[in-house]
Design a protein around this motif. Structure first.
Motif, mmCIF file in Angstrom:
data_model
loop_
_atom_site.group_PDB
_atom_site.id
_atom_site.type_symbol
_atom_site.label_atom_id
_atom_site.label_comp_id
_atom_site.label_asym_id
_atom_site.label_seq_id
_atom_site.Cartn_x
_atom_site.Cartn_y
_atom_site.Cartn_z
ATOM 1 N N GLU A 77 36.120 -24.639 10.045
ATOM 2 C CA GLU A 77 35.359 -24.518 11.279
ATOM 3 C C GLU A 77 35.737 -23.172 11.884
ATOM 4 O O GLU A 77 36.914 -22.831 11.943
ATOM 5 C CB GLU A 77 35.757 -25.662 12.228
ATOM 6 N N LEU A 78 34.745 -22.402 12.306
ATOM 7 C CA LEU A 78 35.038 -21.111 12.909
ATOM 8 C C LEU A 78 35.319 -21.316 14.394
ATOM 9 O O LEU A 78 34.505 -21.891 15.112
ATOM 10 C CB LEU A 78 33.861 -20.142 12.707
ATOM 11 N N LEU A 79 36.487 -20.852 14.823
ATOM 12 C CA LEU A 79 36.880 -20.974 16.227
ATOM 13 C C LEU A 79 37.411 -19.635 16.705
ATOM 14 O O LEU A 79 38.078 -18.930 15.950
ATOM 15 C CB LEU A 79 37.990 -22.020 16.395
ATOM 16 N N CYS A 80 37.144 -19.303 17.972
ATOM 17 C CA CYS A 80 37.769 -18.117 18.536
ATOM 18 C C CYS A 80 39.266 -18.398 18.690
ATOM 19 O O CYS A 80 39.695 -19.556 18.665
ATOM 20 C CB CYS A 80 37.131 -17.742 19.880
ATOM 21 N N VAL A 81 40.072 -17.351 18.849
ATOM 22 C CA VAL A 81 41.522 -17.543 18.854
ATOM 23 C C VAL A 81 41.966 -18.477 19.989
ATOM 24 O O VAL A 81 42.921 -19.224 19.842
ATOM 25 C CB VAL A 81 42.269 -16.199 18.959
ATOM 26 N N TYR A 82 41.246 -18.459 21.106
ATOM 27 C CA TYR A 82 41.644 -19.293 22.253
ATOM 28 C C TYR A 82 41.384 -20.767 21.961
ATOM 29 O O TYR A 82 42.250 -21.627 22.154
ATOM 30 C CB TYR A 82 40.895 -18.846 23.507
ATOM 31 N N CYS A 83 40.179 -21.051 21.493
ATOM 32 C CA CYS A 83 39.852 -22.433 21.167
ATOM 33 C C CYS A 83 40.699 -22.926 19.999
ATOM 34 O O CYS A 83 41.053 -24.096 19.934
ATOM 35 C CB CYS A 83 38.368 -22.560 20.851
ATOM 36 N N HIS A 84 41.031 -22.015 19.103
ATOM 37 C CA HIS A 84 41.867 -22.400 17.970
ATOM 38 C C HIS A 84 43.250 -22.824 18.461
ATOM 39 O O HIS A 84 43.803 -23.832 18.029
ATOM 40 C CB HIS A 84 41.959 -21.230 16.989
ATOM 41 N N ASP A 85 43.810 -22.054 19.380
ATOM 42 C CA ASP A 85 45.102 -22.433 19.960
ATOM 43 C C ASP A 85 45.023 -23.802 20.613
ATOM 44 O O ASP A 85 45.899 -24.640 20.441
ATOM 45 C CB ASP A 85 45.539 -21.403 21.004
#
Ligand SMILES: [Zn+2]
Ligand SMILES: [Zn+2]
Length: 126
Positions: A77-85
């Motif tokens: 799933e592609l997530l921006c670094v913030y949402c990934h955190d």
């Protein structure tokens, strides 16, 4: 008689360099495939990405197993670094609350010691 105190260090450097190369290649492998397969949009906040800020778009593994990379992309799933955190801290909270231990998160050295370092470096880059 020459003194060669750096032999062990050289050997260690080689091992570290090789491990880092392997880690980067594996990371590049699934990241490139995921970026070809999915639109460059964060799956949580719907932020859109272009080549200029693509380093802030990361590949999340839905089952949190970085070694599980099926060809159909179903674990990515592609997530921006913030949402990934956020995704990972939620996962840790959830798992801790349930009384399990998470090998990947608690002891990253067993799998890929450089993946986290690389991610942190990419996060620090603007
Ligand atoms: Zn996001
Ligand atoms: Zn993830």
């Amino acid at each position: 008689m020459p003194i060669q105190p750096t032999i062990d260090n050289n050997k260690l450097d080689r091992i570290v360099a090789e491990a880092r190369r392997n880690a980067e290649q594996r990371e590049l492998g699934y990241r490139e495939r995921a970026l070809k397969m999915y639109p460059w949009i964060c799956g949580r906040c719907a932020r859109e990405f272009t080549r200029t800020n693509l380093s802030e778009l990361t590949v999340h593994h839905r089952n949190h197993d970085h070694d599980f990379n099926p060809a159909d992309g179903s674990n990515w799933e592609l997530l921006c670094v913030y949402c990934h955190d956020n995704e990972h801290s939620r996962y840790i909270d959830h798992v801790r609350g349930a009384g399990y231990s998470v090998q990947e998160e608690v002891a990253p050295a067993t799998g890929n010691p450089f993946a986290d370092l690389k991610a942190m470096m990419e996060r620090g880059r603007k």
